[in-house]
Design an enzyme around this catalytic site. Sequence first.
Site, PDB file in Angstrom:
ATOM      1  CG  HIS A 150      62.617  -1.354  13.806  1.00 42.07           C
ATOM      2  ND1 HIS A 150      61.270  -0.284  14.313  1.00 42.07           N
ATOM      3  CD2 HIS A 150      62.976  -0.349  12.795  1.00 42.07           C
ATOM      4  CE1 HIS A 150      61.439   0.499  13.229  1.00 42.07           C
ATOM      5  NE2 HIS A 150      62.506   1.159  12.728  1.00 42.07           N
ATOM      6  CG  ASP A 155      63.067  -0.720  18.336  1.00 42.55           C
ATOM      7  OD1 ASP A 155      64.444  -0.683  18.372  1.00 42.55           O
ATOM      8  OD2 ASP A 155      61.981  -1.038  17.675  1.00 42.55           O
TER       9      ASP A 155
END
Length: 232
Positions: A150, A155
């Site tokens: 992540h 993202d």
Amino acid sequence: MREIIFDTETTGLDSREDRVIEIGGVELENQFPTGRTLHLYINPGDRKVHPDALAVHGITDEFLKDKPSFADVVEQIVDFFGDARWVAHNATFDIGFINAEFDRLGLSPIAIDRVTDTLALARRKHPMGPNSLDALCRRYGIDNSHRAKHGALLDSELLAEVYIEMIGGRQAALGLVTSEIGGLAVQADDGPIIVMQRERLLAPRLSETEIAAHAALVSKIGAKAIWMKYSG
């Protein structure tokens, strides 16, 4: 309409004690990316990154040592977001952390009516799921192969693509116009697409007996029959 697709990474899951250590944002104007982005790493002070969080985003305490505090960058964040809507996947989590950071500095929280949760949108649109960011990327054919861990900006960029697809933002504006060569034209962004009329009408599929039976039925119903609007 101005929107900021954003994401945060944190030291852990508890917004009362854990801290924001990364924030990324992508600006949309009328559902199209403008090219403006925000990406900041933030020193969480004496709060250490939890091992479970580290496994998700890979941001170490050592890496964050020389990064600015949230107080140092809050003006930059507020200026970037301005009066835009805040759009995030599972927005309750991210807004909870942002508002906790704002509260520590005596700033007003982000009002819930300024927030769009793309996870809630996805659950309404695809109730059978799954609706994680990775799953939605697969559903909409968005390449996320470079997402090993992540990351707030990465993202946000992926979510911006997903969000645009979910709300139909890439669909070209269409309008019917009359073409000079006969028939209708569908006016798209890249020019008209001509839809020609047939030179000769297709033969009716109903037999004379069926047409007569229908006429008899309509006459029994009387003047209030809905078919009367289309007869004659």
